[in-house]
Design an enzyme around this catalytic site. Sequence first.
Site, PDB file in Angstrom:
ATOM      1  N   PRO A   2      32.036   2.437   4.377  1.00  0.00           N
ATOM      2  CA  PRO A   2      33.244   2.248   3.675  1.00  0.00           C
ATOM      3  C   PRO A   2      34.518   2.273   4.725  1.00  0.00           C
ATOM      4  O   PRO A   2      34.480   3.357   5.573  1.00  0.00           O
ATOM      5  CB  PRO A   2      33.421   3.686   2.887  1.00  0.00           C
ATOM      6  CG  PRO A   2      32.169   4.332   3.528  1.00  0.00           C
ATOM      7  CD  PRO A   2      31.421   3.857   4.418  1.00  0.00           C
ATOM      8  N   GLU A   3      35.384   1.268   4.723  1.00  0.00           N
ATOM      9  CA  GLU A   3      36.461   1.386   5.448  1.00  0.00           C
ATOM     10  C   GLU A   3      37.640   1.646   4.383  1.00  0.00           C
ATOM     11  O   GLU A   3      37.400   1.880   3.251  1.00  0.00           O
ATOM     12  CB  GLU A   3      36.761  -0.059   6.240  1.00  0.00           C
ATOM     13  CG  GLU A   3      35.765  -0.164   7.199  1.00  0.00           C
ATOM     14  CD  GLU A   3      35.680  -1.268   8.158  1.00  0.00           C
ATOM     15  OE1 GLU A   3      36.997  -1.623   8.414  1.00  0.00           O
ATOM     16  OE2 GLU A   3      34.778  -1.950   8.497  1.00  0.00           O
TER      17      GLU A   3
END
Length: 271
Positions: A2-3
């Site tokens: 996850p960014e």
Amino acid sequence: MPELPEVEVTRLSFADRIAGARIEAVTIGKPLRWPLGCPPQQLEGQHVLDVRRRGKYLLLDLSGGLLLIHLGMSGSLNFGTEFSAPGRHDHFDMLTSLGTLRLHDPRRFGAVVYTSGESDPAAQKLLGRLGVEPLSESFDAAAFHQALKLRKTAIKQVLLGGEAVVGVGNIYASEALFLAGIRPTTKAFRISKPRAALLHRAIQQVLTQAVAKGGSTLRNFSNAHGMAGYFQLEAMVYDRAGLPCRICGVPIKTMRQGQRSTFYCVRCQKS
DNA sequence: AGGGTGACCTGTCGGC
DNA sequence: TGCCGACAGGTCACCC
């Protein structure tokens, strides 16, 4: 995994559905990166008022405090009513009147931390040093250029550092630099004002597009509905070593910076 | 002070 | 097929 875009897509997928819920029970699995910071029972009886995001953190405003959730490298959240017993990698279950919020995180670099609020030292320790939000109005091109002038390291590392701007991770750092035509190894302070403006724009563009597309589907990202990103992320350079540049056809190169992979095009990103 | 490195943990993939 | 090393979306604590 996850960014910022994946975290935002996750937030959007359950924020409205969990708002107003009363927390009935909390179950902890194996230890995550940090301890919860309170007995799980302290959450019981509280209500979930809102779900916000700061950088890659999700902030759940509870009636009596603030719950910080970070997905680390491999975390994902699910919110729903159909729920089986926690699996091997389910390490946090929050049963509420509207459904269960479950954190699945094989590598356990993620975290769930309860604090009394944003001014709580525990919250400050995690959120206090974060830079400006790239999708907010306060992300200003001139200020961004000023911030870059203070840094002597490679621009790629500065983007990952999270002080000049938050939320840009390893995938979108390579992508934004490609879009701006900047070589990842270029020292940040050497980037001219016009080129900093290009990069500023590229960051906004790359992140906005990724959110709109439901986040990257690289490996196994899914939102809190359990659905994979609606579209494939069309990476220009990330994970494309040796493949032809989508613009000029020259093979994409890869290298290591700070023990992370970087991808770039030698022709489109000359300096 | 700022920059570089190791650490955390599990899964997967490619090469021999 | 099996084993082993390299690598994976993040960030913090620690060195010099």
